[in-house]
Every structure is written in C-alpha cells, then in structure tokens.
Design a protein around this motif. Sequence first.
Motif, PDB file in Angstrom:
ATOM      1  N   VAL A 111       4.132   2.930   2.102  1.00  0.00           N
ATOM      2  CA  VAL A 111       4.891   2.919   0.844  1.00  0.00           C
ATOM      3  C   VAL A 111       6.276   2.280   1.012  1.00  0.00           C
ATOM      4  O   VAL A 111       6.762   1.604   0.103  1.00  0.00           O
ATOM      5  N   VAL A 112       6.899   2.437   2.170  1.00  0.00           N
ATOM      6  CA  VAL A 112       8.202   1.782   2.360  1.00  0.00           C
ATOM      7  C   VAL A 112       8.035   0.265   2.440  1.00  0.00           C
ATOM      8  O   VAL A 112       8.915  -0.485   2.022  1.00  0.00           O
ATOM      9  N   MET A 113       6.889  -0.184   2.936  1.00  0.00           N
ATOM     10  CA  MET A 113       6.600  -1.613   2.951  1.00  0.00           C
ATOM     11  C   MET A 113       6.401  -2.129   1.524  1.00  0.00           C
ATOM     12  O   MET A 113       6.830  -3.234   1.189  1.00  0.00           O
ATOM     13  N   LEU A 114       5.773  -1.327   0.704  1.00  0.00           N
ATOM     14  CA  LEU A 114       5.594  -1.683  -0.704  1.00  0.00           C
ATOM     15  C   LEU A 114       6.943  -1.823  -1.398  1.00  0.00           C
ATOM     16  O   LEU A 114       7.182  -2.787  -2.130  1.00  0.00           O
ATOM     17  N   VAL A 162      -3.477   2.642  -3.691  1.00  0.00           N
ATOM     18  CA  VAL A 162      -4.406   3.228  -4.661  1.00  0.00           C
ATOM     19  C   VAL A 162      -5.720   3.578  -3.975  1.00  0.00           C
ATOM     20  O   VAL A 162      -6.281   4.656  -4.206  1.00  0.00           O
ATOM     21  N   LEU A 163      -6.203   2.693  -3.121  1.00  0.00           N
ATOM     22  CA  LEU A 163      -7.424   2.950  -2.368  1.00  0.00           C
ATOM     23  C   LEU A 163      -7.274   4.197  -1.498  1.00  0.00           C
ATOM     24  O   LEU A 163      -8.170   5.049  -1.452  1.00  0.00           O
ATOM     25  N   ILE A 164      -6.144   4.314  -0.844  1.00  0.00           N
ATOM     26  CA  ILE A 164      -5.887   5.493  -0.006  1.00  0.00           C
ATOM     27  C   ILE A 164      -5.889   6.762  -0.857  1.00  0.00           C
ATOM     28  O   ILE A 164      -6.482   7.769  -0.489  1.00  0.00           O
ATOM     29  N   LEU A 194       1.942 -10.008  -2.401  1.00  0.00           N
ATOM     30  CA  LEU A 194       1.862  -9.072  -1.286  1.00  0.00           C
ATOM     31  C   LEU A 194       2.088  -7.638  -1.770  1.00  0.00           C
ATOM     32  O   LEU A 194       1.393  -6.711  -1.335  1.00  0.00           O
ATOM     33  N   SER A 195       3.021  -7.458  -2.689  1.00  0.00           N
ATOM     34  CA  SER A 195       3.275  -6.133  -3.268  1.00  0.00           C
ATOM     35  C   SER A 195       2.040  -5.606  -3.978  1.00  0.00           C
ATOM     36  O   SER A 195       1.684  -4.423  -3.834  1.00  0.00           O
ATOM     37  N   ILE A 196       1.383  -6.458  -4.742  1.00  0.00           N
ATOM     38  CA  ILE A 196       0.167  -6.050  -5.444  1.00  0.00           C
ATOM     39  C   ILE A 196      -0.915  -5.655  -4.448  1.00  0.00           C
ATOM     40  O   ILE A 196      -1.592  -4.631  -4.620  1.00  0.00           O
ATOM     41  N   ALA A 197      -1.062  -6.416  -3.384  1.00  0.00           N
ATOM     42  CA  ALA A 197      -2.060  -6.103  -2.360  1.00  0.00           C
ATOM     43  C   ALA A 197      -1.762  -4.757  -1.699  1.00  0.00           C
ATOM     44  O   ALA A 197      -2.663  -3.926  -1.524  1.00  0.00           O
ATOM     45  N   ILE A 198      -0.498  -4.528  -1.356  1.00  0.00           N
ATOM     46  CA  ILE A 198      -0.123  -3.252  -0.725  1.00  0.00           C
ATOM     47  C   ILE A 198      -0.325  -2.102  -1.707  1.00  0.00           C
ATOM     48  O   ILE A 198      -0.806  -1.028  -1.342  1.00  0.00           O
TER      49      ILE A 198
END
Length: 131
Positions: free
Chosen positions: A42-45, A21-23, A12-16
């Motif tokens: 970013v706080v979710m990451l 990165v996309l953003i 999940l961290s990698i996905a976030i």
Amino acid sequence: MKLEFSLKYLLLSIAIFLVEVLIATRLKDIFFVRAYLGDVIVVMLIYTLIKSFFKTDHNEKLILGILFFSFLVEFTQYFSIAEKLGFREGSLMYIIIGNSFSWIDILCYAAGCMMMFFLIKIKDFSFYGTR
C-alpha cells in the motif's frame, strides 16, 4: 513538488491497486498475504499515485512523508477514529481508515518504504530514466 501528469505512474498505480483488490477479495484466506503483504504494497501504491500527478526531485523525502502518513493513519486506528467520526463498520471510509492498531502493520509500512527507497536508488524507479 511540481504538478506534472505521468501516465506511466498512473498505470503502475492502477496495477498495484488491482493487486491490492485481489489481495483483499481473492487472497484473503492466505494469512501472510492479507495480513502483511497488502500493508507493504500500500505504501508503494501511495508513492506511485503521488508520482502520477507530481514530479519531485526529492523521492527520499516523499517516501519519508508517506511513512509518517502511514504511521499517522495506523495510530488513529488505536483511538478508533473511524467509529468516532461516525463511519459504519463495513463502509468504504471505515475500511480505508481501518479499525485495529497493530505494531506489525507499522513494520510492514516501514518495510514497504525501505523497498521503495532501494528501488529508487537502483533505477530511480522512474522507468529507465524517463521521469
């Protein structure tokens, strides 16, 4: 907190992270996404990254700690700490630390932490009850 690896949270961290990165690279011209959504996410990451390696029964305290950490990083930007530490503009550490203080960023971090709080309350944000 107890040291315990969670592949689910790491994935999940990698996905976030990939969304971040996309953003930063592809959606940077869409003002709302770049300026606000990235700070909310970013706080979710940070939360999922910590949960990748640590197990805690105090998710609310973890979220509060992440909120204070985010505030601390934002307030260091007010004092141009990246420049004072000698990081060149455009360097990775300069980008990570940041270079401009914003009250809006503080609100975005708070919004992201509130979303995490509600997510863990709804389903403990732990993949259907497994850690």
